[in-house]
Motif scaffolding. Structure first.
Motif, mmCIF file in Angstrom:
data_model
loop_
_atom_site.group_PDB
_atom_site.id
_atom_site.type_symbol
_atom_site.label_atom_id
_atom_site.label_comp_id
_atom_site.label_asym_id
_atom_site.label_seq_id
_atom_site.Cartn_x
_atom_site.Cartn_y
_atom_site.Cartn_z
ATOM 1 N N ASN A 110 -6.588 -3.963 1.755
ATOM 2 C CA ASN A 110 -5.930 -3.525 0.531
ATOM 3 C C ASN A 110 -4.414 -3.619 0.674
ATOM 4 O OD1 ASN A 110 -6.343 -2.246 -2.198
ATOM 5 N ND2 ASN A 110 -5.016 -0.705 -1.271
ATOM 6 N N ALA A 111 -3.915 -3.386 1.885
ATOM 7 C CA ALA A 111 -2.474 -3.543 2.144
ATOM 8 C C ALA A 111 -2.052 -4.988 1.911
ATOM 9 C CB ALA A 111 -2.143 -3.115 3.569
ATOM 10 N N ARG A 112 -2.911 -5.917 2.297
ATOM 11 C CA ARG A 112 -2.599 -7.330 2.069
ATOM 12 C C ARG A 112 -2.554 -7.644 0.573
ATOM 13 N NH1 ARG A 112 -6.688 -11.537 4.592
ATOM 14 N NH2 ARG A 112 -7.935 -10.847 2.819
ATOM 15 N N LEU A 113 -3.530 -7.129 -0.190
ATOM 16 C CA LEU A 113 -3.524 -7.353 -1.633
ATOM 17 C C LEU A 113 -2.313 -6.686 -2.290
ATOM 18 C CD1 LEU A 113 -7.295 -6.855 -2.563
ATOM 19 C CD2 LEU A 113 -6.024 -9.005 -2.469
ATOM 20 N N THR A 114 -1.954 -5.504 -1.817
ATOM 21 C CA THR A 114 -0.785 -4.805 -2.357
ATOM 22 C C THR A 114 0.476 -5.621 -2.112
ATOM 23 O OG1 THR A 114 -1.809 -2.631 -2.008
ATOM 24 C CG2 THR A 114 0.591 -2.683 -2.236
ATOM 25 N N SER A 115 0.580 -6.199 -0.939
ATOM 26 C CA SER A 115 1.757 -7.002 -0.603
ATOM 27 C C SER A 115 1.839 -8.252 -1.468
ATOM 28 C CB SER A 115 1.719 -7.381 0.882
ATOM 29 O OG SER A 115 1.721 -6.216 1.687
ATOM 30 N N GLU A 116 0.697 -8.916 -1.655
ATOM 31 C CA GLU A 116 0.692 -10.087 -2.535
ATOM 32 C C GLU A 116 1.030 -9.676 -3.966
ATOM 33 O OE1 GLU A 116 -2.160 -13.286 -2.308
ATOM 34 O OE2 GLU A 116 -3.101 -12.321 -0.577
ATOM 35 N N GLY A 117 0.535 -8.520 -4.384
ATOM 36 C CA GLY A 117 0.836 -8.017 -5.715
ATOM 37 C C GLY A 117 2.316 -7.724 -5.879
ATOM 38 N N MET A 118 2.947 -7.213 -4.810
ATOM 39 C CA MET A 118 4.384 -6.956 -4.851
ATOM 40 C C MET A 118 5.149 -8.256 -5.059
ATOM 41 S SD MET A 118 7.117 -5.144 -4.656
ATOM 42 C CE MET A 118 8.588 -6.145 -4.949
ATOM 43 N N LEU A 119 4.715 -9.321 -4.419
ATOM 44 C CA LEU A 119 5.356 -10.623 -4.615
ATOM 45 C C LEU A 119 5.199 -11.088 -6.066
ATOM 46 C CD1 LEU A 119 4.339 -12.518 -1.349
ATOM 47 C CD2 LEU A 119 6.581 -11.574 -1.924
ATOM 48 N N CYS A 120 3.998 -10.904 -6.623
ATOM 49 C CA CYS A 120 3.771 -11.279 -8.024
ATOM 50 C C CYS A 120 4.702 -10.496 -8.951
ATOM 51 C CB CYS A 120 2.324 -11.015 -8.424
ATOM 52 S SG CYS A 120 1.112 -12.117 -7.663
ATOM 53 N N ALA A 121 4.818 -9.191 -8.710
ATOM 54 C CA ALA A 121 5.689 -8.349 -9.536
ATOM 55 C C ALA A 121 7.146 -8.782 -9.409
ATOM 56 C CB ALA A 121 5.532 -6.885 -9.134
#
Length: 268
Positions: A110-121
């Motif tokens: 989930n930390a990995r998905l959160t990090s990718e999501g931060m890049l998207c944002a």
């Protein structure tokens, strides 16, 4: 298909996807788009008597005796908890209360998905590349480590700001610039990404920062903001990034953990 009745609660998109995923393996899956325990949910508990209940990530306030009509074999999958929820969970078997956020594999993925999501944002909000830009990351837990790794690989300059000396030394060992989380250690044009779920960003701290600082907060509640006026503050609170940007992947991850935990119950 098994005949267990599941009740899934949650407004986060990943819970809708989770319900769809579980419906492939279980005969009766009920999904309600709510983060609250309301009269409709309580009526489902009484009439359907689900054997498996998945609660939202954020803590749910429960009325007294909310689980009174459930069987002894009911399992509750809990995200975050609070006093009223803890009180009601005492009526269930201890090993039938499963805190899915505490599963180590879930935490890291989930930390990995959160990090990718931060890049998207970041791309959406800034319409800019991260290459060559400077990012300060507060904290050095799992999300911070994943973010630092991704940003570094994309050519960004990464500086870790932490409160504990052990985290600072660990970040240095990974090869990052790292220092204590105090204003004087922030010396250049930068973006700041907060991963610390604590209100450390006070008025006194903020007054010492560059007024053009842009702060992206990906921490769990309550986040870092603790200022009286934020009219001129470039602050973006970014909760639930996996569910926002990758609902299918986030749901698959959640489903993997919940199905595995449910299977482990059946092996007892």
């Amino acid at each position: 298909m098994t005949k267990e009745t599941w009740l899934i609660l949650g407004k986060d998109l990943r819970f809708k996807e989770l319900a769809l995923r579980l419906s492939l393996d279980f005969e009766n899956v009920i999904y309600k788009y709510t983060d609250n325990w309301n009269d409709e949910v309580q009526q489902i508990i009484v009439t359907e008597k689900p054997q498996r209940i998945v609660l939202p990530i954020h803590a749910v306030d429960l009325p007294k005796s909310a689980f009174e009509s459930l069987s002894d074999d009911t399992a509750i999958f809990v995200g975050k908890s609070n006093q009223s929820l803890q009180q009601e969970l005492r009526s269930l078997k201890e090993d039938h209360v499963i805190y899915y956020l505490q599963d180590e594999s879930y935490i890291w993925l989930n930390a990995r998905l959160t990090s990718e999501g931060m890049l998207c944002a970041f791309y959406e909000l800034e319409s800019a590349s991260v290459y060559g830009k400077s990012f300060y990351i507060t904290g050095f837990g799992r999300v911070a480590k994943m973010l630092a790794y991704m940003l570094h690989k994309l050519g960004a300059n990464v500086h870790i700001l932490a409160r504990s000396n052990s985290q600072i030394q660990e970040a240095i060992a990974y090869g990052y610039v790292a220092s204590q989380l105090i204003p004087k250690n922030i010396k250049e044009s930068y973006y700041l990404i907060n991963t610390i779920p604590n209100k450390w960003l006070t008025d006194e701290f903020y007054q010492l920062l560059d007024q053009e600082t842009k702060i992206f907060d990906v921490a769990s509640a309550p986040g870092c903001l603790n200022v009286k006026s934020n009219e001129q503050l470039s602050y973006y609170l970014l909760p639930g990034l996996p569910g926002k940007y990758f609902p299918q992947d986030a749901a698959d991850l959640l489903a993997q953990i919940i199905i595995r935990k449910n299977n482990e119950l059946g092996e007892e």
